[in-house]
Write a protein that holds these residues in place. Structure first.
Motif, PDB file in Angstrom:
ATOM      1  N   LEU A   1       6.594 -14.631  -2.461  1.00  0.00           N
ATOM      2  CA  LEU A   1       5.467 -15.578  -2.219  1.00  0.00           C
ATOM      3  C   LEU A   1       4.457 -15.856  -3.237  1.00  0.00           C
ATOM      4  O   LEU A   1       4.110 -17.157  -3.628  1.00  0.00           O
ATOM      5  CB  LEU A   1       4.444 -14.738  -1.074  1.00  0.00           C
ATOM      6  N   GLU A   2       4.086 -15.148  -4.159  1.00  0.00           N
ATOM      7  CA  GLU A   2       3.252 -15.372  -5.495  1.00  0.00           C
ATOM      8  C   GLU A   2       3.996 -16.312  -6.435  1.00  0.00           C
ATOM      9  O   GLU A   2       3.482 -17.035  -6.837  1.00  0.00           O
ATOM     10  CB  GLU A   2       2.974 -14.018  -6.085  1.00  0.00           C
ATOM     11  N   LYS A   3       5.466 -15.920  -6.368  1.00  0.00           N
ATOM     12  CA  LYS A   3       6.082 -16.951  -7.307  1.00  0.00           C
ATOM     13  C   LYS A   3       6.259 -18.457  -6.784  1.00  0.00           C
ATOM     14  O   LYS A   3       6.156 -19.350  -7.770  1.00  0.00           O
ATOM     15  CB  LYS A   3       7.503 -16.363  -7.741  1.00  0.00           C
TER      16      LYS A   3
ATOM     17  N   LYS B   1       3.983 -19.740  -4.973  1.00  0.00           N
ATOM     18  CA  LYS B   1       2.672 -20.529  -5.267  1.00  0.00           C
ATOM     19  C   LYS B   1       2.570 -20.463  -6.954  1.00  0.00           C
ATOM     20  O   LYS B   1       1.918 -21.708  -7.307  1.00  0.00           O
ATOM     21  CB  LYS B   1       1.499 -19.564  -4.917  1.00  0.00           C
ATOM     22  N   GLN B   2       3.128 -19.785  -7.757  1.00  0.00           N
ATOM     23  CA  GLN B   2       2.780 -19.878  -8.922  1.00  0.00           C
ATOM     24  C   GLN B   2       3.718 -21.146  -9.737  1.00  0.00           C
ATOM     25  O   GLN B   2       3.319 -21.779 -10.518  1.00  0.00           O
ATOM     26  CB  GLN B   2       3.389 -18.642  -9.849  1.00  0.00           C
TER      27      GLN B   2
ATOM     28  N   GLU C   1      -1.430 -19.351   3.641  1.00  0.00           N
ATOM     29  CA  GLU C   1      -2.374 -19.714   2.393  1.00  0.00           C
ATOM     30  C   GLU C   1      -2.423 -21.097   1.780  1.00  0.00           C
ATOM     31  O   GLU C   1      -3.457 -21.377   1.246  1.00  0.00           O
ATOM     32  CB  GLU C   1      -1.622 -18.737   1.161  1.00  0.00           C
TER      33      GLU C   1
ATOM     34  N   LYS D   1       6.482  -9.878  -1.348  1.00  0.00           N
ATOM     35  CA  LYS D   1       5.212 -10.534  -1.768  1.00  0.00           C
ATOM     36  C   LYS D   1       5.335 -11.069  -3.037  1.00  0.00           C
ATOM     37  O   LYS D   1       4.841 -11.984  -3.429  1.00  0.00           O
ATOM     38  CB  LYS D   1       4.414  -9.008  -1.960  1.00  0.00           C
ATOM     39  N   GLU D   2       6.217 -10.587  -4.030  1.00  0.00           N
ATOM     40  CA  GLU D   2       6.757 -11.192  -5.135  1.00  0.00           C
ATOM     41  C   GLU D   2       7.145 -12.536  -4.841  1.00  0.00           C
ATOM     42  O   GLU D   2       6.621 -13.656  -5.650  1.00  0.00           O
ATOM     43  CB  GLU D   2       7.441 -10.564  -6.051  1.00  0.00           C
TER      44      GLU D   2
ATOM     45  N   LEU E   1       3.040 -18.222   3.415  1.00  0.00           N
ATOM     46  CA  LEU E   1       2.661 -19.051   2.787  1.00  0.00           C
ATOM     47  C   LEU E   1       1.740 -20.237   3.400  1.00  0.00           C
ATOM     48  O   LEU E   1       1.207 -20.930   2.915  1.00  0.00           O
ATOM     49  CB  LEU E   1       4.213 -19.953   2.075  1.00  0.00           C
TER      50      LEU E   1
END
Length: 377
Positions: free
Chosen positions: A331-333, A335-336, A228, A328-329, A225
């Motif tokens: 990390l994406e959540k 950011k979401q 990114e 991975k999920e 994170l």
């Protein structure tokens, strides 16, 4: 108006001088019930610092008359059983007359509930919180223990696991009875939404940091994170940094602020949750974590693995449920969460108040006590 009932909580877990926070979720159940009924607590625990075979304390804590026996540590199971039974019988004499028993922890304390039903005709309810009954982590029991467990559940007026998922797992284990799930309690007058200051994005994790909580994996996600999005804060509350300092050093954080905070009092915990942007749990298994409900009460979205009965009390726009172990999920959540519009803090708090407040839980249990006693309205 009908007089208040006298309810005896028999607890395998409860805050004490040995474990100050052990079973604090049971204490919150007791405090909730005390809004409508008179509550006494009976708890027994081994204390390696005991100088006598058994030591007793009786005091009023948060309005609850609490009787605790501390039993001297022994390596003999037989001696321990005898001492626990002695402690129970002595504590029972200290308890004021009661109408109904509310059992927390099925085994072995359920034997005391059976004793009271058979000898004193006192009906009992069971509240069960233990994630050990969940199918993925179902613990082995001896044949004798399974017989006793079945005897306890069959004699209970109601069995109240904190989720339907836990109820299903207990029944899959072979424990038959009258199941009515009742969730954990949140002090919705304490855990309130608060307008946030414009600080950097803050993530919070609250747990005892045992392996199933997957703290190292969350730290690895924190490093990705950082790469990114740059600066942010991630607070891990419940344990000192000691066990993770080596990994943190290896990950070489540059712009992310990673903080480990030892256990803090509830009032301080409220402030930490209120000042966070999202709560993250990445556990392998759970039952119904109080911290998720407390985050909702503070109006904070949650990202959690979809385990146990969490999804039963997780409205779709209150955050995200993710696959177990999927970094991975996660990390994406995270950011979401920064980008997607979720439910308002007011909506989250209203949901918590309706479902988990002391008043809501007290009403549910009071109704079950009356039914167990066959009291008509």
């Amino acid at each position: 108006m009908r007089n208040k009932l006298n309810v005896l909580f028999i607890c395998g877990w409860y805050p004490s001088r040995v474990l100050t926070n052990n079973g604090d979720f049971i204490q919150r159940h007791a405090e909730a019930v005390s809004l409508k009924q008179n509550v006494s607590v009976l708890h027994i625990i081994t204390d390696k610092n005991c100088t006598k075979n058994i030591e007793f304390t009786s005091k009023k804590t948060n309005g609850i008359q609490t009787h605790i026996a501390y039993v001297k540590k022994t390596n003999s199971r037989v001696v321990k059983l005898i001492q626990f039974c002695r402690a129970y019988l002595i504590l029972l004499k200290k308890v004021k007359p009661f109408d109904v028993v509310h059992l927390h922890e099925l085994y072995p304390f359920g034997l005391f509930a059976l004793h009271l039903k058979w000898l004193q005709k006192k009906p009992f309810l069971i509240s069960e919180h233990w994630s050990g009954y969940l199918t993925p982590k179902l613990k082995n029991r001896t044949f004798f223990q399974k017989i006793i467990l079945n005897l306890i559940t069959k004699n209970a007026s109601f069995i109240c696991p904190v989720t339907q998922n836990l109820a299903d797992s207990m029944q899959h284990f072979g424990l038959k009875g009258n199941y009515i799930p009742v969730p954990n309690v949140v002090d919705t007058k304490l855990f309130l939404p608060k307008k946030k200051e414009e600080n950097e994005f803050t993530i919070i994790h609250i747990s005892n940091m045992v392996p199933l909580k997957n703290v190292p994996q969350m730290l690895q996600v924190a490093k990705k994170l950082e790469i990114e999005i740059g600066a942010f804060t991630w607070k891990f509350i419940g344990e000192k940094i000691d066990g993770f300092s080596s990994l943190i050093k290896d990950l070489q954080f540059k712009t992310a602020n990673i903080h480990f905070i030892n256990h803090i009092a509830h009032k301080e915990l409220v402030k930490e949750i209120q000042n966070a942007n999202v709560l993250v749990l990445f556990s392998d298994y759970e039952s119904l974590p109080c911290v998720i409900l407390e985050a909702f009460s503070c109006g904070i979205p949650v990202i959690s693995t979809d385990v146990g009965g969490i999804k039963e009390y997780f409205p779709h726009n209150f955050g995200f449920l993710i696959e177990t172990g999927n970094k991975k999920e996660l990390l994406e959540k995270i950011k979401q969460t920064q980008q997607q519009k979720l439910a308002t803090s007011k909506e989250m708090h209203a949901y918590a108040k309706s479902n988990f407040s002391k008043e809501a839980i007290a009403t549910i249990f009071s109704d079950l006590y009356n039914k167990a006693l066959k009291i008509k309205y």
